[in-house]
Design an enzyme around this catalytic site. Structure first.
Site, PDB file in Angstrom:
ATOM      1  N   LYS A  55     -27.931  -7.525   3.778  1.00 34.80           N
ATOM      2  CA  LYS A  55     -27.010  -6.879   2.833  1.00 34.80           C
ATOM      3  C   LYS A  55     -27.796  -6.269   1.673  1.00 34.80           C
ATOM      4  CE  LYS A  55     -22.725  -8.073   0.294  1.00 34.80           C
ATOM      5  NZ  LYS A  55     -21.808  -9.181  -0.062  1.00 34.80           N
ATOM      6  N   SER A  92     -17.017  -8.049   1.073  1.00 31.40           N
ATOM      7  CA  SER A  92     -17.949  -6.993   0.774  1.00 31.40           C
ATOM      8  C   SER A  92     -19.108  -6.870   1.771  1.00 31.40           C
ATOM      9  CB  SER A  92     -18.526  -7.199  -0.628  1.00 31.40           C
ATOM     10  OG  SER A  92     -19.296  -8.381  -0.692  1.00 31.40           O
ATOM     11  N   SER A 132     -16.433 -12.835   0.886  1.00 30.06           N
ATOM     12  CA  SER A 132     -17.241 -11.688   1.319  1.00 30.06           C
ATOM     13  C   SER A 132     -18.106 -11.914   2.555  1.00 30.06           C
ATOM     14  CB  SER A 132     -18.119 -11.189   0.172  1.00 30.06           C
ATOM     15  OG  SER A 132     -17.362 -10.370  -0.682  1.00 30.06           O
TER      16      SER A 132
END
Lengths: 441, 461
Positions: free
Chosen positions: B66, B141, B165
C-alpha cells in the site's frame, strides 16, 4: 515614581538538556557548532510515518531538575501535542506536556549575601518536558532552517508571579543556573541558548493585592547581561502607560538588545489555540514510589545545603561559602584541600582565602595546591640588612611624606611601606616592614 | 503454472527449482502491464528485481505494498497530490522486515488519499476498479492491494487498517485480510491516519499466507513506542492444531444486512456448528455507537497528523488536499479547539473505554466473535459521493473492533446474487491472533466457501 507601583513578574525558563541523544530519536543532541542539518533523521525532521520514542534519560534528568527545585514528581504523566504552524516546527505540533507535567509545585529559596535582606523564596508552578524546535536564520529575503536543534530535550520551568524586581529575577536565574549545573544535566548557558528566559511582566499599584488584569511576555532575552535591562525597560514602559491612565495591552513583546527596548510581537487577539491533546504515539507514564524515591536519592548535595554546611561545620564566612558553592567543582576541590591541609593545622577559612583572595587555582593538582598554599601562609623570611638599607633610601627620597607621618598623619605610612615593599620585590613580611619603618622614623 | 498460486505455493515451487525468481517476477510484471491500466491497482510499478536486503524465507516472492508505507527510494504518495513526488529517504519497519526476509517489491498500490475512505475514490490518482466487476469499487482504503491480490497482480500484499481499511476491501474483493491487534505490528514508517488505531496487516489468497506474513512483520519495534512487547506466536504451527472454540454471534451486527450477505453468513455459522464448535449468541454494544465516537477521535488525530504537510516541505501547498481530507481536518480542528476538547475528544475517549470493556467482557464468555464484515457487497463507483460519512457507514461492523484494538480477519464466504464476494469476519481477543487464525484455517480447510478466492483470480484472463 516606582514606589507607587510594584512589578509582578512570573518566569518561564527553558533549559536544554545535554543528553547524548535527542528527545524522541537517536540523533546526536549536541548540535553546537555542527554543520546545519547533519544531526537529523526522519523523526526529528517530522517525515511522514516517523514516530517519536521518548528518551528515558532525558525524562529522568528532567525529574531530577524538578526534585532539585523541591517539586513533587507526579506518579502519572503523559505527553501532549501542542499545535501551531511555524517553519521551525516540522510536525506542525510540538510534543510537550499540558495538564499532567512530570513535576509540580516546588519552591526555590535563594540566600545571596550580595543581595541585602533575608533569603527569598520563589514558588515553582510546574516543570515539564518538551522538544526544542529547529533553528531559523535569515539571510536577506531567505529563511534557512537547521533541524539539528529540532527535538533536542527541553525542560520548561514555570514559576508563580513571585518576583517584584529585575534583581530578584537575576538572583533566581543565577541560582537556577548553579543548581542545574550541579545536576550536570545542562550547561544552562544563556549566551549559547541552552538556558532561555521569558518573563511575564505586569505592574500593579503598590499594596493593591490583586494581580493586574494583563501581562506582557518578553521574549528574545539572549544573555544574562540583558535580563535586568529588559525587565527594567518593560516595567518603566508599563508605568508610563499606567500614569497616563491606560492599561498596557496583553501581548508578547521581543527584546531588541541593540536598541535596548522591547517591541510588540503578537497581541492577545492573535493568541494561539494550541489544540492540546494527548500524543497517541507515546503511551502514558506511571512512575512507582521506588522510581520516584530513586530520583530523589540521586540528587547531589545542592548549593543551599552545601553553603550552610560550609558556614556551620567548616566555619567559613557566609560570603565565602556562597562563592565557593557557586560551582560544584570548586566546592569539592575546596573540601579536599581543607582535608589535606587540616594536618598542617590550616583552617578552612584560610583555604577559602587562598582560593578566593589569593586566586590560587583549583585546577592545580591537589598536592601542588597544598604545597603552594603552605608557602603562601608561611611567614616570609626577611633580609634585615637589605630592609634597613631600603628603608633608609625611602626615607631619604620622601621627605614630605615622612614629615606628614611625623606630623601625625598616620595613614601616610602605608605609602612608605608600599615603596619599601616595592624595593624588596615583595620578599619581606609586611608586619616586619611596618615595625622597622616605625622604629626608623 | 504460476497463476493463482499462494505465497506458500510459490515458495514451494521456488524451493524445488520448478520455477525461477526471474520467471515469477516477470510473470507479475507482465500481468500488471496488461491489467493495471484497467484496474488502477498500482500507482508505482517496479520494473526490476533487487529490492531484497538479503536472502530469506521470502526470496523471490513479490508483493504489493500500500502506498502509505515509506519505501526508501521508491515514490510514496498516500494517494495524495500533496506527496505526489515524495521519495522517502527511509524504510518503514514492516517493509524493512519484508526486505530482510528477501521479498521483491512489485509496486505501490492505490488507496483512498491518506487512507480517508472505503472505496479508493478519494485517491487523487483515480479510483481502483474491482476485478469482480470493474464498474464497482474494490473497497478501501487498502483497495489497491485488495484488487491487486484479487486479480492476481500480486500473490499477496500489505495493507493498513484504521477501522475497516483491510477487512472491508478484503470482503469486497473476495480475499483474506488480517487486521492484527493494535501494537502487534509496528506503525513506524506508515503515513499516519489515526495514530491510536492504525494497524498494518497482510492481505492474501489464503489463511496460511496471512499467518505466514504476520509472523514476518509482527513484533516489538524500538522505533514505535506503541508497539507491544507481547511475544509473537508461532502462527503457522499453532494454526494446524485443531482446537474447539466457543464462538459468539452478536445480534446487533446482523441488523440491516442485504439478504445475500445474511444468507452466506448463516451458512458459514452452520459450518462452525457442524465442525463441533460451540456457537452462542452474545450481546455487544450496538456498532452504531461506534460511528460518532470513532469519527470524533479519528478526525482529531487526522487534523493533527496532517499538520506536518504545511506546504513548506514536500513541494506542494495545503490547497492540494482533496475535499475529504479538508473536511476531516476541519472537523478534527474544531473538536480539539479550546472549550470543545472536553465535550468531544475527552468524552469520546470515555466511550472508547466502554467499548473496550464491552469486548473484554465478551471475551470472558467466548473465544471468538463472528460477524459480517460489511452490511453490503461491493457498491458501484460513485456511490460514496452521496454520503458524507460513506466510510463510516461501510465500516460500521469494523469500527467497534478497531476502537478496541482487537484483531480480526476477513474470510470470503461465498457470493451473493450479483456474483459478488461476501465477507465474514472473526474477531479475537487482544494479541490472540493465534486463535482467529486457527479458526479461520479450520474454516478454510473444511469448506468450499473460500473457493471464491480461486474464482476471483480467474476473473481476468
Amino acid at each position: 515614581m516606582e514606589k507607587k507601583y510594584t512589578p509582578v513578574i512570573g518566569l518561564e525558563v527553558h533549559v536544554e538538556l545535554k543528553t547524548k541523544s535527542k528527545m524522541f530519536c537517536q540523533c546526536d543532541a549536541n548540535y553546537f557548532g555542527a554543520k546545519p542539518n547533519t544531526h537529523v533523521c526522519p523523526v526529528c525532521m517530522g517525515m511522514p510515518g516517523a514516530l517519536p520514542v521518548p528518551n528515558k534519560t532525558a525524562i529522568e534528568w528532567m525529574q531530577r531538575v524538578g526534585k532539585a527545585l523541591n517539586c513533587t514528581i507526579t506518579a502519572n504523566s503523559k505527553f501532549d501535542r501542542k499545535h501551531y504552524s511555524y517553519p521551525d516546527l516540522p510536525k506542525g505540533y510540538q510534543i510537550s506536556q499540558y495538564d499532567e507535567p512530570f513535576a509540580v509545585k516546588g519552591k526555590v529559596t535563594v540566600k545571596n549575601p550580595y543581595v541585602k535582606g533575608e533569603a527569598k523564596s520563589f514558588r515553582i508552578t510546574r516543570v515539564h518536558m518538551e522538544e526544542d524546535t529547529a533553528k531559523l536564520s535569515h539571510e536577506g529575503s531567505n529563511t534557512l532552517v537547521d533541524f539539528n536543534r529540532s527535538s533536542v530535550p527541553l525542560v520548561e520551568i514555570v514559576t508563580e508571579p513571585d518576583f517584584s524586581s529585575a534583581e530578584d529575577v537575576k538572583m533566581f536565574l543565577e541560582e537556577l543556573q548553579v543548581i542545574i549545573r550541579y545536576l550536570g544535566v545542562s550547561d544552562a548557558d544563556m549566551e549559547k541558548g541552552s538556558m532561555r528566559l521569558e518573563p511575564n511582566i505586569s505592574v500593579m499599584k503598590t499594596g493593591l493585592g490583586t494581580l493586574p488584569p494583563y501581562k506582557v511576555e518578553v521574549k528574545n532575552i539572549n544573555s544574562f547581561r540583558f535580563v535586568k535591562e529588559a525587565i527594567e525597560y518593560e516595567v518603566k514602559r508599563q508605568i508610563v502607560l499606567l500614569e497616563k491612565g491606560e492599561t498596557p495591552k496583553q501581548e508578547t513583546r521581543g527584546y531588541d538588545d541593540v536598541k535596548r527596548i522591547t517591541y510588540s510581537q503578537r497581541s492577545k487577539e492573535d493568541a494561539q489555540d494550541y489544540r492540546y491533546f494527548p500524543d497517541p504515539d507515546i503511551p502514558p507514564f506511571a512512575f512507582d514510589e521506588k522510581y520516584r524515591r530513586d530520583i530523589e536519592n540521586s540528587l547531589p548535595e545542592l548549593p543551599p545545603a552545601k553553603m550552610e554546611r560550609f558556614e556551620k561545620e567548616l566555619k567559613v564566612k557566609e560570603v565565602d561559602a556562597f562563592i565557593l558553592t557557586r560551582d560544584l567543582g570548586t566546592a569539592d576541590y575546596f573540601e579536599k584541600a581543607c582535608k589535606a591541609l587540616k594536618a598542617e593545622k590550616i583552617e578552612p577559612q584560610s583555604v577559602a582565602n587562598i582560593i578566593i583572595n589569593k586566586r590560587l587555582l583549583t585546577s592545580l593538582k591537589l598536592e601542588d595546591f597544598v604545597s603552594k598554599a603552605k608557602g603562601l601562609l608561611a611567614a616570609k623570611k626577611t633580609d634585615t640588612a637589605l630592609l634597613e638599607k631600603n628603608i633608609a633610601e625611602v626615607i631619604k627620597q620622601n621627605p614630605q611624606v615622612v614629615a606628614d607621618v611625623k606630623g601625625g598623619k598616620q595613614s601616610a605610612i602605608m605609602f612608605l611601606v608600599g615603596q619599601v615593599m616595592k624595593m624588596m620585590k615583595g620578599q619581606a613580611d609586611a608586619k616586619t616592614v611596618i615595625q622597622t619603618l616605625k622604629e626608623k622614623l | 503454472m504460476i497463476l493463482g498460486k499462494t505465497i506458500l505455493e510459490l515458495k514451494e515451487l521456488l524451493n524445488t527449482k520448478k520455477i525461477s525468481r526471474e520467471e515469477v517476477f516477470s510473470f507479475f510484471e507482465k500481468r500488471i502491464k496488461k491489467y493495471n491500466p484497467a484496474l488502477n491497482a498500482y500507482l508505482t510499478v517496479q520494473d526490476r528485481m533487487g529490492n531484497a536486503a538479503q536472502e530469506g524465507p521470502l526470496s523471490g516472492v513479490p508483493l504489493a505494498i500500500k502506498d502509505n508505507f515509506c519505501t526508501k527510494g521508491v515514490r510514496t504518495t498516500a494517494s495524495s497530490n500533496v506527496l505526489n513526488d515524495f521519495i522517502p529517504p527511509y524504510e518503514s519497519t514492516v517493509t524493512s522486515k519484508l526486505k530482510r526476509a528477501g521479498y521483491e517489491l512489485l509496486g505501490k498500490t492505490n488507496m483512498d488519499a491518506w487512507a480517508h475512505g472505503s472505496s479508493t475514490e478519494t485517491s487523487d490518482f483515480g479510483p481502483t476498479k474491482n476485478p469482480w466487476d470493474t464498474a464497482r469499487s474494490p473497497g478501501g482504503s487498502s483497495g489497491g492491494t485488495a484488487a491487486a491480490v484479487s486479480a492476481y497482480l500480486a500473490p499477496g500484499g500489505i495493507g493498513s487498517e484504521t477501522a475497516g481499511s483491510i477487512r472491508q476491501p478484503a470482503a469486497w474483493s473476495g480475499i483474506v485480510g488480517l487486521k492484527p491487534t493494535y501494537g502487534r505490528v509496528s506503525r513506524y514508517g506508515v503515513i499516519a491516519m489515526g495514530s491510536s488505531f492504525d494497524c498494518p496487516g497482510p492481505m492474501t489468497l489464503s489463511v496460511s499466507d496471512a499467518a505466514y506474513l504476520l509472523g514476518i512483520i509482527a513484533g516489538n519495534d524500538r522505533f514505535d513506542g506503541t508497539s507491544s512487547p507481547s511475544p509473537v506466536g508461532e502462527y503457522m504451527k499453532d494454526m494446524k492444531e485443531k482446537r474447539t472454540f466457543t464462538i459468539g454471534i452478536p445480534a446487533d451486527y446482523f441488523e440491516g444486512l442485504e439478504p445475500g450477505t445474511e444468507k452466506r453468513l448463516r451458512e458459514a455459522i452452520a459450518v462452525f456448528k457442524k465442525s463441533g464448535h460451540k456457537v452462542k449468541s452474545i450481546s455487544l454494544l450496538s456498532p452504531k455507537y461506534s460511528i460518532s465516537d470513532y469519527t470524533i477521535l479519528q478526525r482529531a488525530e487526522v487534523s493533527s497528523n496532517l499538520a506536518r504537510f504545511d506546504g513548506i516541505r514536500y513541494g506542494n501547498p495545503r490547497t492540494q488536499f482533496g475535499s475529504e481530507a479538508k473536511r476531516r481536518i476541519m472537523l478534527g480542528t474544531y473538536t480539539l479547539s479550546y472549550g470543545y476538547y472536553d465535550a468531544f475528544y475527552k468524552k469520546a475517549q470515555k466511550v472508547r473505554t466502554l467499548i473496550i470493556n464491552d469486548f473484554k467482557r465478551a471475551f470472558k464468555e467466548v473465544d471468538a466473535i463472528v460477524a459480517p464484515t460489511t452490511p453490503v457487497t461491493a457498491l458501484k463507483l460513485g456511490e460514496f459521493e452521496k454520503y458524507p460519512f460513506f466510510g463510516e457507514m461501510m465500516d460500521v461492523m469494523n469500527e467497534p473492533g478497531a476502537m478496541a484494538g482487537i484483531p480480526a480477519i476477513n474470510l470470503p464466504v461465498g457470493l451473493d446474487s450479483n456474483n459478488l464476494p461476501v465477507g465474514m469476519q472473526i474477531m479475537g481477543n487482544y494479541f490472540d491472533e493465534g486463535s482467529i487464525l486457527n479458526l479461520a484455517y479450520q474454516f478454510e480447510q473444511e469448506t468450499e466457501l473460500m473457493g471464491v478466492i480461486k474464482r476471483g483470480v480467474s476473473n481476468l484472463k
